[in-house]
Design a protein around this motif. Structure first.
Motif, PDB file in Angstrom:
ATOM      1  N   VAL A   1       0.841  -1.200   0.000  1.00 53.19           N
ATOM      2  CA  VAL A   1       0.000   0.000   0.000  1.00 53.19           C
ATOM      3  C   VAL A   1       0.877   1.252   0.000  1.00 53.19           C
ATOM      4  CG1 VAL A   1      -1.784   1.322   1.195  1.00 53.19           C
ATOM      5  CG2 VAL A   1      -1.914  -1.169   1.154  1.00 53.19           C
ATOM      6  N   LEU A   2       1.602   1.474   1.095  1.00 58.88           N
ATOM      7  CA  LEU A   2       2.373   2.706   1.241  1.00 58.88           C
ATOM      8  C   LEU A   2       3.426   2.862   0.149  1.00 58.88           C
ATOM      9  CD1 LEU A   2       3.100   5.238   2.838  1.00 58.88           C
ATOM     10  CD2 LEU A   2       4.506   3.812   4.344  1.00 58.88           C
ATOM     11  N   GLU A   3       4.053   1.765  -0.257  1.00 58.81           N
ATOM     12  CA  GLU A   3       5.116   1.826  -1.265  1.00 58.81           C
ATOM     13  C   GLU A   3       4.656   1.350  -2.640  1.00 58.81           C
ATOM     14  OE1 GLU A   3       8.836   1.063   1.825  1.00 58.81           O
ATOM     15  OE2 GLU A   3       8.151  -0.585   0.555  1.00 58.81           O
ATOM     16  N   ASN A   4       3.356   1.250  -2.846  1.00 58.17           N
ATOM     17  CA  ASN A   4       2.821   0.692  -4.082  1.00 58.17           C
ATOM     18  C   ASN A   4       2.162   1.789  -4.917  1.00 58.17           C
ATOM     19  OD1 ASN A   4       1.476  -0.663  -6.109  1.00 58.17           O
ATOM     20  ND2 ASN A   4       0.509  -2.151  -4.762  1.00 58.17           N
ATOM     21  N   PRO A   5       2.719   2.103  -6.108  1.00 51.07           N
ATOM     22  CA  PRO A   5       2.139   3.172  -6.925  1.00 51.07           C
ATOM     23  C   PRO A   5       0.695   2.924  -7.345  1.00 51.07           C
ATOM     24  CG  PRO A   5       3.826   1.972  -8.154  1.00 51.07           C
ATOM     25  CD  PRO A   5       3.918   1.521  -6.727  1.00 51.07           C
ATOM     26  N   SER A   6       0.259   1.679  -7.322  1.00 49.76           N
ATOM     27  CA  SER A   6      -1.151   1.419  -7.620  1.00 49.76           C
ATOM     28  C   SER A   6      -2.061   2.105  -6.598  1.00 49.76           C
ATOM     29  CB  SER A   6      -1.433  -0.083  -7.612  1.00 49.76           C
ATOM     30  OG  SER A   6      -0.758  -0.715  -8.679  1.00 49.76           O
ATOM     31  N   TRP A   7      -1.553   2.261  -5.379  1.00 51.22           N
ATOM     32  CA  TRP A   7      -2.326   2.946  -4.334  1.00 51.22           C
ATOM     33  C   TRP A   7      -1.946   4.415  -4.216  1.00 51.22           C
ATOM     34  CZ3 TRP A   7      -6.491   0.911  -2.008  1.00 51.22           C
ATOM     35  CH2 TRP A   7      -6.661  -0.478  -2.056  1.00 51.22           C
ATOM     36  N   TYR A   8      -0.642   4.739  -4.266  1.00 50.63           N
ATOM     37  CA  TYR A   8      -0.307   6.128  -3.949  1.00 50.63           C
ATOM     38  C   TYR A   8      -0.409   7.081  -5.129  1.00 50.63           C
ATOM     39  CZ  TYR A   8       4.708   5.349  -5.379  1.00 50.63           C
ATOM     40  OH  TYR A   8       5.877   5.071  -6.044  1.00 50.63           O
ATOM     41  N   THR A   9      -0.514   6.587  -6.381  1.00 51.02           N
ATOM     42  CA  THR A   9      -0.657   7.511  -7.512  1.00 51.02           C
ATOM     43  C   THR A   9      -2.097   7.651  -7.985  1.00 51.02           C
ATOM     44  OG1 THR A   9      -0.310   5.888  -9.297  1.00 51.02           O
ATOM     45  CG2 THR A   9       1.663   6.881  -8.307  1.00 51.02           C
ATOM     46  N   ALA A  10      -3.037   7.075  -7.270  1.00 52.13           N
ATOM     47  CA  ALA A  10      -4.444   7.195  -7.667  1.00 52.13           C
ATOM     48  C   ALA A  10      -4.987   8.574  -7.318  1.00 52.13           C
ATOM     49  CB  ALA A  10      -5.259   6.108  -6.968  1.00 52.13           C
ATOM     50  N   TYR A  11      -6.075   8.934  -7.992  1.00 50.75           N
ATOM     51  CA  TYR A  11      -6.718  10.217  -7.740  1.00 50.75           C
ATOM     52  C   TYR A  11      -7.971  10.021  -6.884  1.00 50.75           C
ATOM     53  CZ  TYR A  11      -8.894  14.760  -8.529  1.00 50.75           C
ATOM     54  OH  TYR A  11      -9.471  15.993  -8.349  1.00 50.75           O
ATOM     55  N   THR A  12      -8.493  11.114  -6.386  1.00 46.14           N
ATOM     56  CA  THR A  12      -9.757  11.097  -5.646  1.00 46.14           C
ATOM     57  C   THR A  12     -10.815  10.340  -6.453  1.00 46.14           C
ATOM     58  OG1 THR A  12      -9.182  13.263  -4.774  1.00 46.14           O
ATOM     59  CG2 THR A  12     -11.476  12.586  -4.564  1.00 46.14           C
ATOM     60  N   PRO A  13     -11.598   9.507  -5.815  1.00 48.61           N
ATOM     61  CA  PRO A  13     -12.536   8.650  -6.571  1.00 48.61           C
ATOM     62  C   PRO A  13     -13.778   9.362  -7.088  1.00 48.61           C
ATOM     63  CG  PRO A  13     -12.644   8.157  -4.222  1.00 48.61           C
ATOM     64  CD  PRO A  13     -11.507   9.112  -4.399  1.00 48.61           C
ATOM     65  N   TYR A  14     -13.577  10.456  -7.839  1.00 48.44           N
ATOM     66  CA  TYR A  14     -14.706  11.134  -8.464  1.00 48.44           C
ATOM     67  C   TYR A  14     -15.256  10.340  -9.646  1.00 48.44           C
ATOM     68  CZ  TYR A  14     -13.545  15.336  -5.752  1.00 48.44           C
ATOM     69  OH  TYR A  14     -13.301  16.231  -4.750  1.00 48.44           O
ATOM     70  N   GLN A  15     -14.434   9.448 -10.218  1.00 51.14           N
ATOM     71  CA  GLN A  15     -14.920   8.508 -11.238  1.00 51.14           C
ATOM     72  C   GLN A  15     -15.023   7.145 -10.548  1.00 51.14           C
ATOM     73  OE1 GLN A  15     -15.926   9.194 -14.289  1.00 51.14           O
ATOM     74  NE2 GLN A  15     -15.327  11.348 -14.251  1.00 51.14           N
ATOM     75  N   PRO A  16     -16.130   6.879  -9.879  1.00 50.34           N
ATOM     76  CA  PRO A  16     -16.187   5.713  -8.983  1.00 50.34           C
ATOM     77  C   PRO A  16     -16.074   4.369  -9.697  1.00 50.34           C
ATOM     78  CG  PRO A  16     -18.367   6.689  -9.235  1.00 50.34           C
ATOM     79  CD  PRO A  16     -17.389   7.641  -9.870  1.00 50.34           C
ATOM     80  N   GLU A  17     -16.488   4.315 -10.963  1.00 51.73           N
ATOM     81  CA  GLU A  17     -16.435   3.032 -11.668  1.00 51.73           C
ATOM     82  C   GLU A  17     -15.015   2.495 -11.757  1.00 51.73           C
ATOM     83  OE1 GLU A  17     -20.049   5.270 -12.998  1.00 51.73           O
ATOM     84  OE2 GLU A  17     -17.917   5.757 -12.802  1.00 51.73           O
ATOM     85  N   ILE A  18     -14.021   3.384 -11.745  1.00 54.02           N
ATOM     86  CA  ILE A  18     -12.628   2.946 -11.842  1.00 54.02           C
ATOM     87  C   ILE A  18     -11.883   3.187 -10.531  1.00 54.02           C
ATOM     88  CG2 ILE A  18     -12.460   3.126 -14.333  1.00 54.02           C
ATOM     89  CD1 ILE A  18     -11.246   5.889 -14.025  1.00 54.02           C
ATOM     90  N   SER A  19     -12.663   3.263  -9.438  1.00 55.56           N
ATOM     91  CA  SER A  19     -12.090   3.487  -8.110  1.00 55.56           C
ATOM     92  C   SER A  19     -12.659   2.520  -7.087  1.00 55.56           C
ATOM     93  CB  SER A  19     -12.381   4.926  -7.656  1.00 55.56           C
ATOM     94  OG  SER A  19     -12.009   5.864  -8.615  1.00 55.56           O
ATOM     95  N   GLN A  20     -13.195   1.401  -7.551  1.00 52.19           N
ATOM     96  CA  GLN A  20     -13.904   0.499  -6.636  1.00 52.19           C
ATOM     97  C   GLN A  20     -12.995  -0.111  -5.570  1.00 52.19           C
ATOM     98  OE1 GLN A  20     -17.543  -0.330  -6.666  1.00 52.19           O
ATOM     99  NE2 GLN A  20     -17.158   1.715  -7.485  1.00 52.19           N
ATOM    100  N   GLY A  21     -11.709  -0.287  -5.886  1.00 55.91           N
ATOM    101  CA  GLY A  21     -10.796  -0.869  -4.904  1.00 55.91           C
ATOM    102  C   GLY A  21     -10.577   0.038  -3.717  1.00 55.91           C
ATOM    103  N   ARG A  22     -10.201   1.299  -4.004  1.00 57.60           N
ATOM    104  CA  ARG A  22      -9.949   2.203  -2.869  1.00 57.60           C
ATOM    105  C   ARG A  22     -11.242   2.593  -2.180  1.00 57.60           C
ATOM    106  NH1 ARG A  22      -9.086   6.769  -7.181  1.00 57.60           N
ATOM    107  NH2 ARG A  22      -8.390   4.948  -8.313  1.00 57.60           N
ATOM    108  N   LEU A  23     -12.368   2.621  -2.910  1.00 59.10           N
ATOM    109  CA  LEU A  23     -13.640   2.894  -2.265  1.00 59.10           C
ATOM    110  C   LEU A  23     -14.015   1.780  -1.293  1.00 59.10           C
ATOM    111  CD1 LEU A  23     -15.581   4.416  -5.285  1.00 59.10           C
ATOM    112  CD2 LEU A  23     -15.101   5.580  -3.126  1.00 59.10           C
TER     113      LEU A  23
END
Length: 934
Positions: free
Chosen positions: A91-113
């Motif tokens: 998580v902390l060192e993983n760009p899949s988590w730290y380079t994401a944007y605010t989930p204003y497009q929820p269809e492509i933010s289901q993991g962090r949501l």
């Protein structure tokens, strides 16, 4: 290669191609044409020459070595914790988590949501309340938001807020900052001394356990407060709540605090995820972000932000808060800590922590040392007349930091990292032997209810299971590690690995914010150096990195202006002029700073209407405090009148606040502090490469000219007239090495080159798309700054295809959408940044052109307005591979639109989400597994 050449996407040949396509012979020629001469700064930045990545890391190693990693037993809401390695790495060192944007497009933010829904569930379960938001900035700001929530929701007409005197001192400092401009009076009440509550008050704040460690039965106080028409906030320690009765069980209306000790490093004060939870009936007044459960076009459960999404942009000066961000990455870490340990694991950690405190208390009392309370969780405060300083010094000599309260009292806090050896060191400092553990008087307040009963908290306790769960969630999301996120006004650029490297070093990660100054010399050096560099870049005289978000930087800057006027006796200056195009947070921040908002119109070209400005200045000349403008403008244009605007406001006695959201278009070419501005906040999570982390962390430093320097935020633990906007002196200091490394490795030439590349890419995109979508605003030379606005309103009027349809269709093409409907409804705001190379820019332009061709098919009647690839977007793999397909277009068009690489296809996990359904049927905690059964 230099670091700058790694950071900047288009290489020299690509830049030449792009320049030629927009009609310029060189980058200098483009910038000369784009930037008004009146603001142009031609001298090179006075910064160190660029260091290589290896040199920068070596310098950071040397700076880190000046910090001393001791054992922190200081407490006050900050504790040692073990970040599970599987969470740290994934998580902390993983760009899949730290380079994401605010989930204003929820269809492509289901993991962090989903991760945030776990966070909300964790908080509501432990606090015993019904709804929690998706995190706050820290405990201090969470408590301050609770105070203003109570004022809005209370039936009491009083302006008095009663506060437990055993509240954390840094929280008191933030409360004072927030209360004074709003006309709220804080009334400190010493509960142990039996002081009565005020005759009238709208809210009551209780610390549980208190700063002294005392655990008190607050039930009777809460009942009395309710009888007085007041709302009650309990600032509660979540780890303690695994053993202690939950605030909601004794009638608390609101709970607030921090989740730092759930696996999030100390980081000299941040970033950490605060929390805020409310009882039923208050959820629609909850500030910040709230994740809710809704359903997609197929009726399947899906997550989205609920209710307050971008409230500041909608309600502006009527917004309930200026907080438009959160601490998503840290909230994800805290939630996963709870998932990994589960309820039994958390109880074990809490009991071990408590038992160490019991051992210390038992040994001290057996030796005749008095304690301030015999009911505690992890913190024991000893009364040692005249000996406190000597005891603290002796412990420090042996590597343990205690909290020195005064000459006669010293406090010890245990935590997850405390060992028997640490206990021995503490007792040796007191000069007492190890004795039998004491009985804790808090036992009658013990927890009897279960918590974290959802299966997600009872499943992933092996590392294999946890690893796969984190991977499963990350795979659902779109982040910068997949492709371009062309968000206007949000600057989603490269967050380089080398910039991130130092964040997890123990010398930065494991430093308590209130550690002795002798132990934090490295941090103080890094902060001073970074603040000086930012002052040079912006042309200001002083900088404070304390604000831990852009919203807090805005507030700090406006409070500096307010303090300046008041110091001159100009108490009547309270009007803040704000252009109609401004970020919504500007208006909300002005209200929080005790100012009245007056809107200034924009002209047909999107610029500040100078005649309306003159009219407003004339009308409010005696009461004018400030103007807040964004530069380049929120419309993405270098307005030529900015210097004139500053001069006119100054002539009327006002101050000029330039919102630094768009500083990425100025660095190395113009300095706000030199073209007329008095104060700016900067976004280190935009221009200076701190990752967005899915919606936080952020840092929003405030920069001022010399006459405002005395009014910058001060250390919350030091007495004085200064205000504090964060619970720690340097805010989210733990992520400052990222921006330090960026500036150090780019150097003055690299920083200017990045600005030039950002302006070039924006104009290249505008040029390529202008024939397909009108570009709404441009400067006098037909150029934009670092972003451009594509106007879809004529398309919508002609075809019915909306900006939402285009945004969702972009998902099928493998892109995150640009910013939708801001600052103009029905438009897309595109900011390519300097980090995207020509191939990715062309891929985006090709996708937008292909989408316009699809829109033309709808306009021509080839596809029905109600059944086409745009209105049905995005398309999931499940939808495209279903046995039945009754749409007017083929499956191949749905799933593999023109130009999409079939070998690297991103499939959204859900179809378009029904937002209105989620708001009508508010569910903000983990749904039962049956909800996902087909």
């Amino acid at each position: 290669m230099t670091f700058a050449s790694r950071h900047i996407g288009p290489d020299p040949d690509e830049q030449t191609h792009m320049l030629k396509s927009i009609g310029f012979s060189s980058l200098d020629a483009l910038m000369d044409a784009a930037i008004p001469e009146v603001i142009r700064w031609t001298d090179a930045l006075d910064l160190p020459a660029a260091a290589s990545e290896e040199e920068a890391i070596a310098e950071l190693r040397e700076i880190a070595s000046r910090n001393t990693v001791a054992t922190p037993m200081i407490g006050l809401g900050y504790y040692g914790t073990h970040t599970p390695a599987v969470i740290k790495r994934n998580v902390l060192e993983n760009p899949s988590w730290y380079t994401a944007y605010t989930p204003y497009q929820p269809e492509i933010s289901q993991g962090r949501l989903e991760a945030l829904l776990n966070f909300q569930t964790m908080v509501t379960d432990l606090t015993g309340l019904t709804t929690a938001n998706a995190s706050m900035l820290d405990e201090g700001t969470a408590v301050a938001e609770a105070m203003t929530l109570a004022r809005r929701a209370s039936k009491s007409k009083s302006g008095v807020y009663a506060v437990d005197s055993d509240t954390f001192p840094q929280t008191l400092a933030v409360l004072r900052t927030r209360a004074e401009p709003l006309g709220i009076t804080l009334a400190l009440v010493d509960l142990d001394a039996g002081e009565p509550l005020p005759d009238e008050y709208f809210g009551l704040h209780l610390q549980y356990p208190g700063a002294s460690g005392a655990v008190r039965d607050h039930a009777a106080l809460i009942t009395a407060a309710h009888e007085a028409g007041a709302l009650v906030t309990v600032a509660a320690d979540l780890l303690a709540l695994t053993l202690l009765r939950a605030p909601g069980e004794i009638g608390a209306d609101i709970a607030a605090g921090t989740t730092q000790r759930f696996g999030v490093p100390l980081g000299f004060g941040g970033p950490h995820a605060g929390y805020l939870a409310v009882r039923a009936g208050l959820e629609r007044s909850l500030p910040g972000r709230l994740v809710g459960v809704s359903k997609d076009a197929d009726g399947a459960p899906a997550y989205r932000l609920a209710l307050q999404t971008r409230e500041q942009h909608i309600r502006r000066e009527k917004a309930t808060s200026n907080i438009c961000t959160a601490q998503v990455l840290l909230a994800v870490m805290a939630s996963m800590y709870a998932v990994y340990h589960g309820p039994d694991g958390l109880r074990r950690i809490a009991k071990r922590t408590h038992n160490h405190a019991l051992t210390i208390a038992g040994s001290l009392t057996a030796a005749g040392v008095s304690l301030t309370s015999d009911a505690f969780f992890d913190t024991v405060t000893a009364i040692v007349p005249g000996r406190a300083a000597a005891i603290a010094a002796e412990a420090a000599r042996n590597g343990v930091d205690l909290r020195l309260i005064d000459d006669d009292r010293v406090s010890v806090s245990t935590d997850e990292t405390t060992t028997d050896a640490h206990v021995g060191t503490v007792l040796a400092a007191f000069g007492v032997p190890l004795s039998a553990a004491a009985e804790c008087g808090a036992k009658p307040l013990g927890r009897t209810t279960d918590f974290l009963t959802h299966p997600v908290f009872r499943t992933h306790h092996s590392e294999t299971s946890m690893l796969r769960y984190l991977r499963k969630l990350a795979d659902k999301d779109y982040a910068l590690d997949r492709g371009m996120i062309p968000l206007g006004s949000c600057t989603m650029k490269l967050n380089a690995t080398t910039e991130m490297e130092a964040v997890t070093w123990p010398e930065f990660a494991n430093i308590h914010p209130y550690a002795p100054a002798s132990q934090t010399q490295g941090y103080e050096h890094l902060v001073a150096q970074l603040e000086a560099w930012l002052a040079e870049i912006t042309g200001y005289d002083a900088v404070s990195v304390q604000p831990n978000a852009g919203s807090q930087g805005e507030l700090a800057g406006l409070l500096a202006i307010r303090g300046y006027h008041r110091s001159r006796g100009d108490l009547h200056r309270d009007v803040c002029l704000i252009p109609s195009s401004a970020h919504g947070t500007n208006a909300a921040s002005a209200v929080m700073a005790g100012m009245r908002v007056v809107v200034v119109a924009c002209d047909a070209l999107g610029n500040v209407d100078m005649s309306d400005l003159d009219a407003k200045i004339s009308r409010f000349s005696d009461s004018l405090a400030a103007i807040m403008v964004t530069y380049p403008s929120t419309h993405g244009v270098y307005e030529t009148s900015i210097a004139d605007l500053c001069a006119r406001v100054h002539e009327a006695g006002g101050q000029v606040y330039v919102d630094g959201a768009n500083l990425n278009a100025l660095v190395g070419y113009a300095k706000p502090g030199k073209f007329g501005a008095d104060v700016s906040h900067l976004n280190l999570h935009k221009t200076f490469c701190i990752p967005h982390g899915g919606g936080g962390p952020g840092v929003g430093p405030v920069a001022v000219r010399a006459h405002l320097a005395d009014f910058l935020p001060g250390n919350p633990l030091e007495p004085g007239d200064h205000h504090a906007v964060s619970a720690a002196a340097h805010g989210s200091a733990g992520i400052l090495p990222i921006s330090w490394a960026y500036v150090r490795m780019m150097g003055p030439d690299g920083l200017a080159a990045a600005t030039g590349a950002a302006v070039l890419t924006a104009n290249y995109v505008a040029s390529r798309l202008r024939d397909h979508y009108p570009v709404l605003y441009a400067g006098s030379n037909g150029l934009v700054a670092h972003e451009c606005i594509l106007d879809l309103r004529p398309i919508t009027k002609a075809t019915g295809v909306t900006v939402d349809d285009v945004a969702k269709r972009l998902i099928d093409y493998g892109f995150h959408a640009p910013t939708m409907s801001f600052p103009v409804a029905g438009t897309l705001m595109v900011e390519p940044t300097e980090s995207e190379d020509l191939a990715e820019l062309d891929r985006f332009c090709a996708a937008m052109i292909a989408i316009k061709e699809e829109i033309d098919q709808v306009a021509a009647g080839v596809w029905p307005a109600g059944d086409n690839p745009l209105v049905n977007a995005p398309h999931t793999a499940t939808a495209v591979t279903a046995d039945e397909w009754d749409h007017a277009y083929p499956r191949s068009v749905a799933g593999f639109p023109k130009g999409v690489d079939r070998t690297a296809k991103y499939w959204p996990p859900v179809r378009r989400i029904d937002g209105a359904y989620g708001d009508r049927n508010l569910v903000c905690s983990c749904p039962a597994p049956e909800a996902f059964e087909d």
